[in-house]
Scaffold this motif. Structure first.
Motif, PDB file in Angstrom:
ATOM      1  N   UNK A 113       0.544  45.445  29.023  1.00 54.58           N
ATOM      2  CA  UNK A 113       0.807  45.347  27.610  1.00 54.58           C
ATOM      3  C   UNK A 113       0.562  46.682  26.928  1.00 54.58           C
ATOM      4  N   UNK A 121       8.742  55.749  19.799  1.00 56.84           N
ATOM      5  CA  UNK A 121      10.187  55.953  19.848  1.00 56.84           C
ATOM      6  C   UNK A 121      10.842  54.874  19.016  1.00 56.84           C
ATOM      7  N   UNK A 122      11.806  54.202  19.578  1.00 57.77           N
ATOM      8  CA  UNK A 122      12.461  53.130  18.845  1.00 57.77           C
ATOM      9  C   UNK A 122      12.129  51.775  19.449  1.00 57.77           C
ATOM     10  N   UNK A 123      10.980  51.676  20.131  1.00 51.66           N
ATOM     11  CA  UNK A 123      10.579  50.424  20.739  1.00 51.66           C
ATOM     12  C   UNK A 123       9.433  49.788  19.973  1.00 51.66           C
ATOM     13  N   UNK A 124       9.547  48.504  19.756  1.00 49.44           N
ATOM     14  CA  UNK A 124       8.503  47.717  19.103  1.00 49.44           C
ATOM     15  C   UNK A 124       7.938  46.785  20.167  1.00 49.44           C
ATOM     16  N   UNK A 125       6.699  47.014  20.557  1.00 51.58           N
ATOM     17  CA  UNK A 125       6.105  46.298  21.687  1.00 51.58           C
ATOM     18  C   UNK A 125       4.904  45.498  21.220  1.00 51.58           C
ATOM     19  N   UNK A 126       4.900  44.220  21.562  1.00 48.17           N
ATOM     20  CA  UNK A 126       3.833  43.328  21.118  1.00 48.17           C
ATOM     21  C   UNK A 126       2.714  43.232  22.144  1.00 48.17           C
ATOM     22  N   UNK A 127       1.509  43.004  21.632  1.00 49.20           N
ATOM     23  CA  UNK A 127       0.378  42.708  22.474  1.00 49.20           C
ATOM     24  C   UNK A 127       0.095  41.214  22.430  1.00 49.20           C
ATOM     25  N   UNK A 176       2.279  47.335   7.834  1.00 43.43           N
ATOM     26  CA  UNK A 176       2.580  48.460   8.732  1.00 43.43           C
ATOM     27  C   UNK A 176       1.645  49.598   8.381  1.00 43.43           C
ATOM     28  N   UNK A 236       0.948  53.649   9.393  1.00 48.94           N
ATOM     29  CA  UNK A 236       1.521  54.795  10.082  1.00 48.94           C
ATOM     30  C   UNK A 236       0.454  55.500  10.907  1.00 48.94           C
ATOM     31  N   UNK A 293       4.185  55.770  16.763  1.00 47.48           N
ATOM     32  CA  UNK A 293       4.662  56.197  15.448  1.00 47.48           C
ATOM     33  C   UNK A 293       3.958  55.395  14.353  1.00 47.48           C
ATOM     34  N   UNK A 294       3.867  54.105  14.594  1.00 46.15           N
ATOM     35  CA  UNK A 294       3.171  53.240  13.655  1.00 46.15           C
ATOM     36  C   UNK A 294       2.732  51.977  14.389  1.00 46.15           C
ATOM     37  N   UNK A 349       2.154  47.732  13.640  1.00 47.45           N
ATOM     38  CA  UNK A 349       2.489  46.670  12.697  1.00 47.45           C
ATOM     39  C   UNK A 349       1.769  45.385  13.106  1.00 47.45           C
ATOM     40  N   UNK A 392       4.803  50.833  17.741  1.00 48.40           N
ATOM     41  CA  UNK A 392       6.108  51.471  17.724  1.00 48.40           C
ATOM     42  C   UNK A 392       5.975  52.851  18.336  1.00 48.40           C
TER      43      UNK A 392
END
Lengths: 109, 114
Positions: A2, A94-100, A48, A50, A30-31, A33, A92
């Motif tokens: 994860x 790059x352009x990936x949003x990854x959840x834990x 969100x 940053x 990057x940030x 959320x 976040x």
């Protein structure tokens, strides 16, 4: 593995108490959320923060971010029964949003 | 305000069948994400598109494919369905999320494979 890991996995509190959930992650971001999910429903964006911010407030929500420790916390103050839900952090990069893994919060009336 | 729309909301398929899930992002959003969430699990990133081009790929099985069309809607195609594919499938859209914008999620499609 994860990107974001949450702690605790489950939390049960009384209405009016504060709830604190923690999230750790592994890579530069990057940030970060925070999302909320009621059982079997869609994810709702809460706040969100940053990568260059350390703290952010939104109503009863307070989020902190420590990039040196790669961790974040979500504090819900004066909790209500309606706050009962699962809470996820998502990073976040790059352009990936990854959840834990989420924290399941139960607020007892 | 328009939100992310997913269809169908519920889908029941038999093993080895195929399924197509559709996602209509918020107008003017340039990025679409697909996630799979098993019971009691966190959402797992499958794939994303930026301006109709595949952007990132996560834990998407080879049996699955996705595309984004000229009108920006996206479809997730799932073939040779297995029991383990039963899950909630979420689509989300955003404006280039690394630019510090939030992602908006649809209500999800609940897929049950029997």
């Amino acid at each position: 593995s994860q990107q974001g890991e949450e702690d605790p996995q489950a939390l049960s509190i009384q209405e009016g108490e504060n709830a604190t959930m923690n999230c750790s992650y592994k890579t530069s971001i990057n940030n970060l959320q925070w999302y909320r999910q009621n059982s079997g429903r869609g994810l709702v964006h809460l706040i969100l923060i940053r990568s260059n911010e350390r703290e952010k407030h939104s109503g009863r929500l307070r989020v902190t971010l420590d990039t040196s420790k790669k961790s974040s916390s979500l504090l819900i103050t004066a909790s209500r029964a309606a706050d009962t839900a699962s809470y996820f952090c998502a990073t976040v990069a790059g352009n990936m949003l990854t959840f834990g893994g989420g924290t399941r919060l139960m607020v007892k009336p | 305000a328009a939100g992310v729309i997913q269809s169908p909301r519920h889908l029941i398929k038999e093993k080895r069948e195929t399924a197509t899930l559709k996602c209509y992002p918020i107008p003017r959003h340039d990025t679409v994400y697909w996630y799979q969430q098993g019971p009691g699990q966190d959402p797992q990133f499958l794939i994303s598109f930026y301006e109709k081009m595949q952007s990132d790929k996560g834990s998407i099985p080879d049996r699955f494919s996705a595309q984004q069309f000229s009108d920006y809607h996206s479809e997730l195609n799932m073939s040779s369905l297995e029991l383990g594919d039963s899950a909630l499938y979420f689509c989300a859209s955003s404006l280039v999320v690394y630019m510090n914008t939030e992602a908006f999620f649809g209500q999800g499609t609940r897929l049950t494979v029997v």
